[in-house]
Motif scaffolding. Structure first.
Motif, PDB file in Angstrom:
ATOM      1  N   GLY A   1      56.206  49.293 -41.060  1.00 39.40           N
ATOM      2  CA  GLY A   1      56.699  49.213 -39.693  1.00 39.40           C
ATOM      3  C   GLY A   1      55.968  50.064 -38.668  1.00 39.40           C
ATOM      4  O   GLY A   1      56.464  50.243 -37.556  1.00 39.40           O
ATOM      5  N   LEU A   2      54.798  50.586 -39.008  1.00 45.77           N
ATOM      6  CA  LEU A   2      54.047  51.375 -38.021  1.00 45.77           C
ATOM      7  C   LEU A   2      53.351  50.492 -36.997  1.00 45.77           C
ATOM      8  O   LEU A   2      53.078  50.935 -35.879  1.00 45.77           O
ATOM      9  CB  LEU A   2      53.014  52.273 -38.715  1.00 45.77           C
ATOM     10  N   VAL A   3      53.017  49.268 -37.386  1.00 44.11           N
ATOM     11  CA  VAL A   3      52.495  48.271 -36.446  1.00 44.11           C
ATOM     12  C   VAL A   3      53.232  46.964 -36.714  1.00 44.11           C
ATOM     13  O   VAL A   3      53.801  46.766 -37.790  1.00 44.11           O
ATOM     14  CB  VAL A   3      50.961  48.036 -36.575  1.00 44.11           C
ATOM     15  N   GLY A   4      53.201  46.087 -35.741  1.00 43.96           N
ATOM     16  CA  GLY A   4      53.831  44.787 -35.923  1.00 43.96           C
ATOM     17  C   GLY A   4      52.942  43.860 -36.751  1.00 43.96           C
ATOM     18  O   GLY A   4      51.715  44.001 -36.768  1.00 43.96           O
ATOM     19  N   TRP A   5      53.569  42.909 -37.407  1.00 40.76           N
ATOM     20  CA  TRP A   5      52.817  41.932 -38.186  1.00 40.76           C
ATOM     21  C   TRP A   5      51.854  41.116 -37.333  1.00 40.76           C
ATOM     22  O   TRP A   5      50.765  40.770 -37.812  1.00 40.76           O
ATOM     23  CB  TRP A   5      53.768  41.026 -38.972  1.00 40.76           C
ATOM     24  N   PRO A   6      52.193  40.801 -36.064  1.00 40.81           N
ATOM     25  CA  PRO A   6      51.208  40.056 -35.259  1.00 40.81           C
ATOM     26  C   PRO A   6      49.890  40.804 -35.072  1.00 40.81           C
ATOM     27  O   PRO A   6      48.821  40.191 -35.107  1.00 40.81           O
ATOM     28  CB  PRO A   6      51.923  39.845 -33.919  1.00 40.81           C
ATOM     29  N   LEU A   7      49.945  42.122 -34.906  1.00 35.01           N
ATOM     30  CA  LEU A   7      48.712  42.899 -34.763  1.00 35.01           C
ATOM     31  C   LEU A   7      47.909  42.868 -36.070  1.00 35.01           C
ATOM     32  O   LEU A   7      46.698  42.636 -36.063  1.00 35.01           O
ATOM     33  CB  LEU A   7      49.015  44.346 -34.366  1.00 35.01           C
ATOM     34  N   ALA A   8      48.586  43.067 -37.189  1.00 36.57           N
ATOM     35  CA  ALA A   8      47.905  43.008 -38.484  1.00 36.57           C
ATOM     36  C   ALA A   8      47.300  41.627 -38.703  1.00 36.57           C
ATOM     37  O   ALA A   8      46.157  41.503 -39.160  1.00 36.57           O
ATOM     38  CB  ALA A   8      48.876  43.359 -39.612  1.00 36.57           C
ATOM     39  N   ALA A   9      48.041  40.583 -38.348  1.00 39.90           N
ATOM     40  CA  ALA A   9      47.544  39.214 -38.525  1.00 39.90           C
ATOM     41  C   ALA A   9      46.321  38.950 -37.654  1.00 39.90           C
ATOM     42  O   ALA A   9      45.385  38.272 -38.084  1.00 39.90           O
ATOM     43  CB  ALA A   9      48.654  38.205 -38.207  1.00 39.90           C
ATOM     44  N   LEU A  10      46.306  39.477 -36.446  1.00 37.57           N
ATOM     45  CA  LEU A  10      45.150  39.292 -35.558  1.00 37.57           C
ATOM     46  C   LEU A  10      43.909  39.978 -36.131  1.00 37.57           C
ATOM     47  O   LEU A  10      42.835  39.377 -36.186  1.00 37.57           O
ATOM     48  CB  LEU A  10      45.440  39.831 -34.155  1.00 37.57           C
ATOM     49  N   VAL A  11      44.076  41.208 -36.576  1.00 37.11           N
ATOM     50  CA  VAL A  11      42.935  41.961 -37.136  1.00 37.11           C
ATOM     51  C   VAL A  11      42.378  41.229 -38.352  1.00 37.11           C
ATOM     52  O   VAL A  11      41.164  41.029 -38.472  1.00 37.11           O
ATOM     53  CB  VAL A  11      43.373  43.402 -37.498  1.00 37.11           C
ATOM     54  N   ILE A  12      43.244  40.808 -39.240  1.00 37.89           N
ATOM     55  CA  ILE A  12      42.810  40.141 -40.469  1.00 37.89           C
ATOM     56  C   ILE A  12      42.349  38.711 -40.175  1.00 37.89           C
ATOM     57  O   ILE A  12      41.342  38.251 -40.720  1.00 37.89           O
ATOM     58  CB  ILE A  12      43.938  40.176 -41.511  1.00 37.89           C
ATOM     59  N   GLY A  13      43.055  38.028 -39.291  1.00 34.69           N
ATOM     60  CA  GLY A  13      42.687  36.649 -38.931  1.00 34.69           C
ATOM     61  C   GLY A  13      41.300  36.572 -38.317  1.00 34.69           C
ATOM     62  O   GLY A  13      40.538  35.639 -38.597  1.00 34.69           O
ATOM     63  N   ARG A  14      40.948  37.524 -37.482  1.00 37.33           N
ATOM     64  CA  ARG A  14      39.601  37.563 -36.889  1.00 37.33           C
ATOM     65  C   ARG A  14      38.547  37.584 -37.980  1.00 37.33           C
ATOM     66  O   ARG A  14      37.586  36.838 -37.952  1.00 37.33           O
ATOM     67  CB  ARG A  14      39.462  38.791 -35.989  1.00 37.33           C
ATOM     68  N   ASP A  15      38.758  38.439 -38.976  1.00 40.97           N
ATOM     69  CA  ASP A  15      37.782  38.535 -40.058  1.00 40.97           C
ATOM     70  C   ASP A  15      37.730  37.254 -40.890  1.00 40.97           C
ATOM     71  O   ASP A  15      36.653  36.825 -41.305  1.00 40.97           O
ATOM     72  CB  ASP A  15      38.104  39.733 -40.947  1.00 40.97           C
ATOM     73  N   LEU A  16      38.869  36.645 -41.118  1.00 45.27           N
ATOM     74  CA  LEU A  16      38.891  35.396 -41.878  1.00 45.27           C
ATOM     75  C   LEU A  16      38.165  34.274 -41.136  1.00 45.27           C
ATOM     76  O   LEU A  16      37.444  33.483 -41.754  1.00 45.27           O
ATOM     77  CB  LEU A  16      40.331  34.984 -42.189  1.00 45.27           C
ATOM     78  N   VAL A  17      38.329  34.225 -39.815  1.00 42.95           N
ATOM     79  CA  VAL A  17      37.625  33.218 -39.017  1.00 42.95           C
ATOM     80  C   VAL A  17      36.113  33.443 -39.115  1.00 42.95           C
ATOM     81  O   VAL A  17      35.341  32.489 -39.276  1.00 42.95           O
ATOM     82  CB  VAL A  17      38.095  33.248 -37.539  1.00 42.95           C
ATOM     83  N   ILE A  18      35.691  34.692 -39.038  1.00 37.80           N
ATOM     84  CA  ILE A  18      34.252  34.996 -39.111  1.00 37.80           C
ATOM     85  C   ILE A  18      33.697  34.639 -40.487  1.00 37.80           C
ATOM     86  O   ILE A  18      32.621  34.041 -40.602  1.00 37.80           O
ATOM     87  CB  ILE A  18      33.989  36.469 -38.740  1.00 37.80           C
ATOM     88  N   VAL A  19      34.424  34.981 -41.543  1.00 40.63           N
ATOM     89  CA  VAL A  19      33.965  34.644 -42.894  1.00 40.63           C
ATOM     90  C   VAL A  19      33.910  33.129 -43.073  1.00 40.63           C
ATOM     91  O   VAL A  19      32.933  32.586 -43.614  1.00 40.63           O
ATOM     92  CB  VAL A  19      34.865  35.304 -43.965  1.00 40.63           C
ATOM     93  N   ALA A  20      34.939  32.422 -42.612  1.00 39.11           N
ATOM     94  CA  ALA A  20      34.939  30.953 -42.713  1.00 39.11           C
ATOM     95  C   ALA A  20      33.774  30.363 -41.934  1.00 39.11           C
ATOM     96  O   ALA A  20      33.114  29.420 -42.402  1.00 39.11           O
ATOM     97  CB  ALA A  20      36.264  30.397 -42.205  1.00 39.11           C
ATOM     98  N   GLY A  21      33.501  30.916 -40.761  1.00 40.79           N
ATOM     99  CA  GLY A  21      32.370  30.451 -39.965  1.00 40.79           C
ATOM    100  C   GLY A  21      31.043  30.708 -40.653  1.00 40.79           C
ATOM    101  O   GLY A  21      30.148  29.857 -40.640  1.00 40.79           O
TER     102      GLY A  21
END
Length: 190
Positions: free
Chosen positions: A87-107
């Motif tokens: 609960g130190l950060v919201g799940w949307p922030l964690a999802a954005l950080v991780i999602g960015r990397d997943l998009v780059i790897v997929a690309g």
């Protein structure tokens, strides 16, 4: 240590940093923030040492060039997932950080499969993004382990993380999409 063995030192340090992700995540999830901060500091020192050793020993390798950012990404990913878990950060922030990397790897995978090999390297925006994420992680851990950090500073830090992730993610998508389009059209990349 012989000179032949020393050439492996940077990759050994990077591998050690990669292995620190598990204890870092467990310490955060157990809310043992002092220990997590210590692991983070050790990871940061090993990051500086592996780069110094690679330059000093002229021990650069393609493997090391791929392993170093992977270690950084794994540490940041584990940190954000663990921060969200407690609960130190919201799940949307964690999802954005991780999602960015997943998009780059997929690309990168799509580019490799559809276009061909590409030079492996981080953009200036990507390096800035990583720096912002690391500073934010240290801020959160220090705020829990040492002295409370004002909520407004965490909010500002979160906004900077979002801005850096979006800017660097969009930059990668646009840059590599245009490059792929040129390559597929038979033009030389700029």
């Amino acid at each position: 240590m012989t000179a032949a063995m020393l050439k492996y030192l940077p990759n050994l340090l990077t591998t050690a940093r990669l292995l620190l992700a598990l204890p870092l995540g467990l310490l955060i999830l157990r809310e043992q923030y002092g220990g997590a901060l210590l692991v983070g500091v050790v990871a940061g020192v090993s990051d500086a040492l592996d780069g110094f050793a690679a330059r000093r020993l002229q021990a650069f390798s393609r493997f090391g060039a791929m392993l170093d950012p992977l270690a950084d990404k794994l540490l940041v990913t584990v940190s954000f997932l663990s921060f969200a878990g407690v609960g130190l950060v919201g799940w949307p922030l964690a999802a954005l950080v991780i999602g960015r990397d997943l998009v780059i790897v997929a690309g990168a995978v799509a580019y490799r499969l559809l276009v061909g090999p590409f030079p492996f390297g981080a953009s200036v925006l990507s390096k800035l993004n990583m720096g912002v994420q690391i500073i934010f992680c240290v801020l959160l851990l220090a705020g829990q382990a040492l002295t409370p950090v004002p909520a407004s500073l965490i909010t500002i830090g979160s906004a900077v993380v979002v801005a850096a992730a979006l800017a660097s993610g969009v930059h990668y998508v646009v840059t590599w999409s245009l490059r792929a389009k040129r390559e597929l059209a038979g033009e030389r990349p700029a």
